[in-house]
Design a protein around this motif. Sequence first.
Motif, PDB file in Angstrom:
ATOM      1  N   UNK A 120       0.838  -1.208   0.000  1.00 20.87           N
ATOM      2  CA  UNK A 120       0.000   0.000   0.000  1.00 20.87           C
ATOM      3  C   UNK A 120       0.871   1.254   0.000  1.00 20.87           C
ATOM      4  N   UNK A 121       0.443   2.248  -0.784  1.00 26.50           N
ATOM      5  CA  UNK A 121       1.216   3.481  -0.881  1.00 26.50           C
ATOM      6  C   UNK A 121       1.203   4.280   0.419  1.00 26.50           C
ATOM      7  N   UNK A 122       0.115   4.155   1.199  1.00 27.13           N
ATOM      8  CA  UNK A 122       0.046   4.823   2.497  1.00 27.13           C
ATOM      9  C   UNK A 122      -0.442   3.851   3.554  1.00 27.13           C
ATOM     10  N   UNK A 123       0.357   3.722   4.623  1.00 28.86           N
ATOM     11  CA  UNK A 123      -0.010   2.863   5.749  1.00 28.86           C
ATOM     12  C   UNK A 123      -0.063   3.716   7.011  1.00 28.86           C
ATOM     13  N   UNK A 124      -1.165   3.626   7.718  1.00 29.29           N
ATOM     14  CA  UNK A 124      -1.351   4.383   8.954  1.00 29.29           C
ATOM     15  C   UNK A 124      -1.606   3.404  10.090  1.00 29.29           C
ATOM     16  N   UNK A 145      -9.456  16.882  13.377  1.00 30.91           N
ATOM     17  CA  UNK A 145      -7.998  17.053  13.392  1.00 30.91           C
ATOM     18  C   UNK A 145      -7.305  15.811  12.833  1.00 30.91           C
ATOM     19  N   UNK A 146      -7.798  14.660  13.227  1.00 27.52           N
ATOM     20  CA  UNK A 146      -7.241  13.399  12.745  1.00 27.52           C
ATOM     21  C   UNK A 146      -7.425  13.276  11.233  1.00 27.52           C
ATOM     22  N   UNK A 147      -8.619  13.597  10.756  1.00 24.82           N
ATOM     23  CA  UNK A 147      -8.914  13.528   9.322  1.00 24.82           C
ATOM     24  C   UNK A 147      -7.990  14.437   8.523  1.00 24.82           C
ATOM     25  N   UNK A 148      -7.833  15.673   8.976  1.00 24.04           N
ATOM     26  CA  UNK A 148      -6.990  16.632   8.263  1.00 24.04           C
ATOM     27  C   UNK A 148      -5.536  16.169   8.232  1.00 24.04           C
ATOM     28  N   UNK A 149      -5.067  15.588   9.323  1.00 24.13           N
ATOM     29  CA  UNK A 149      -3.685  15.120   9.399  1.00 24.13           C
ATOM     30  C   UNK A 149      -3.427  13.991   8.399  1.00 24.13           C
ATOM     31  N   UNK A 199      -3.694  15.098   4.649  1.00 21.01           N
ATOM     32  CA  UNK A 199      -2.458  15.746   4.206  1.00 21.01           C
ATOM     33  C   UNK A 199      -1.435  14.698   3.771  1.00 21.01           C
ATOM     34  N   UNK A 200      -1.392  13.578   4.490  1.00 19.23           N
ATOM     35  CA  UNK A 200      -0.489  12.489   4.125  1.00 19.23           C
ATOM     36  C   UNK A 200      -0.897  11.873   2.793  1.00 19.23           C
ATOM     37  N   UNK A 232       0.058  10.761  -2.878  1.00 15.65           N
ATOM     38  CA  UNK A 232      -0.523  10.617  -4.211  1.00 15.65           C
ATOM     39  C   UNK A 232       0.097  11.567  -5.228  1.00 15.65           C
ATOM     40  N   UNK A 233       0.501  12.742  -4.769  1.00 10.72           N
ATOM     41  CA  UNK A 233       1.114  13.720  -5.685  1.00 10.72           C
ATOM     42  C   UNK A 233       2.554  13.381  -6.012  1.00 10.72           C
ATOM     43  N   UNK A 234       3.162  12.552  -5.166  1.00 14.88           N
ATOM     44  CA  UNK A 234       4.571  12.201  -5.395  1.00 14.88           C
ATOM     45  C   UNK A 234       4.726  11.036  -6.371  1.00 14.88           C
ATOM     46  N   UNK A 235       3.625  10.392  -6.727  1.00 13.49           N
ATOM     47  CA  UNK A 235       3.690   9.214  -7.595  1.00 13.49           C
ATOM     48  C   UNK A 235       3.741   9.598  -9.067  1.00 13.49           C
TER      49      UNK A 235
END
Length: 231
Positions: free
Chosen positions: A145-149, A215-219, A222-223, A228-231
């Motif tokens: 996965x490109x993003x893991x939280x 706050x959690x959603x916005x954080x 942003x990730x 996604x923009x770096x791909x």
Amino acid sequence: MSKKITIAIDGFSSTGKSTLAKQLAKHLGYVYVDSGAMYRAVTYFAMQNGCIGDEFFDKETLINSLPFIKLHFEFNSELGFAEMYLNDENVESAIRTIEVSGFVSKVAEVSEVRAKLVEQQQEMGKGKGIVMDGRDIGTVVFPDAELKVFMTASPETRARRRFDELQAKGQNVSFEAVLKNVEERDYIDTHRDDSPLVMADGAIEIDNSSLTREEQFEEVLALVNKVSKSL
């Protein structure tokens, strides 16, 4: 336009994983899959068919029943999210009880159950543009996965959230019982042999003990945008 990615959200019970995942999916236009609901549905099946109780767990019967367990999600436009169906029956409310919570970690320990559900989950995510939350999404289901939280919070904070949620639904439970359930699930989830709860390589840890949902959603959003923009 940013490239669609796979978002894997793991963490302890009652950290708000599903809430966050639903927010992200709705905002991004992604598919949301609540993997926990799938395990809860299998647990509910086991309870309804006499496979598990306070003093017993007939794993063999449950394993033999797996071919007859059909799971799918159906989007409810009024609620704004997909509901869980077990053998064509809407079980969304039935699987959210404290009773199901008490058994779900034991059912999720069964390797055959995990194999069946992981296969279904991986099939759902083949097209990218998906948000999935659970215990082993970044480690097993979508290791690429490109993003893991990875989400965490103190047991007391999580128990208070769960208690308030159950009270709002009219369920008569004590805070002590909910806290005990949270602590027991933590132990089972982190100590099982098959796919224990651990933070995946490359995952970003978020302790949301003192964060609001927004706050959690916005954080995390942003990730998502950064990745996604770096791909």
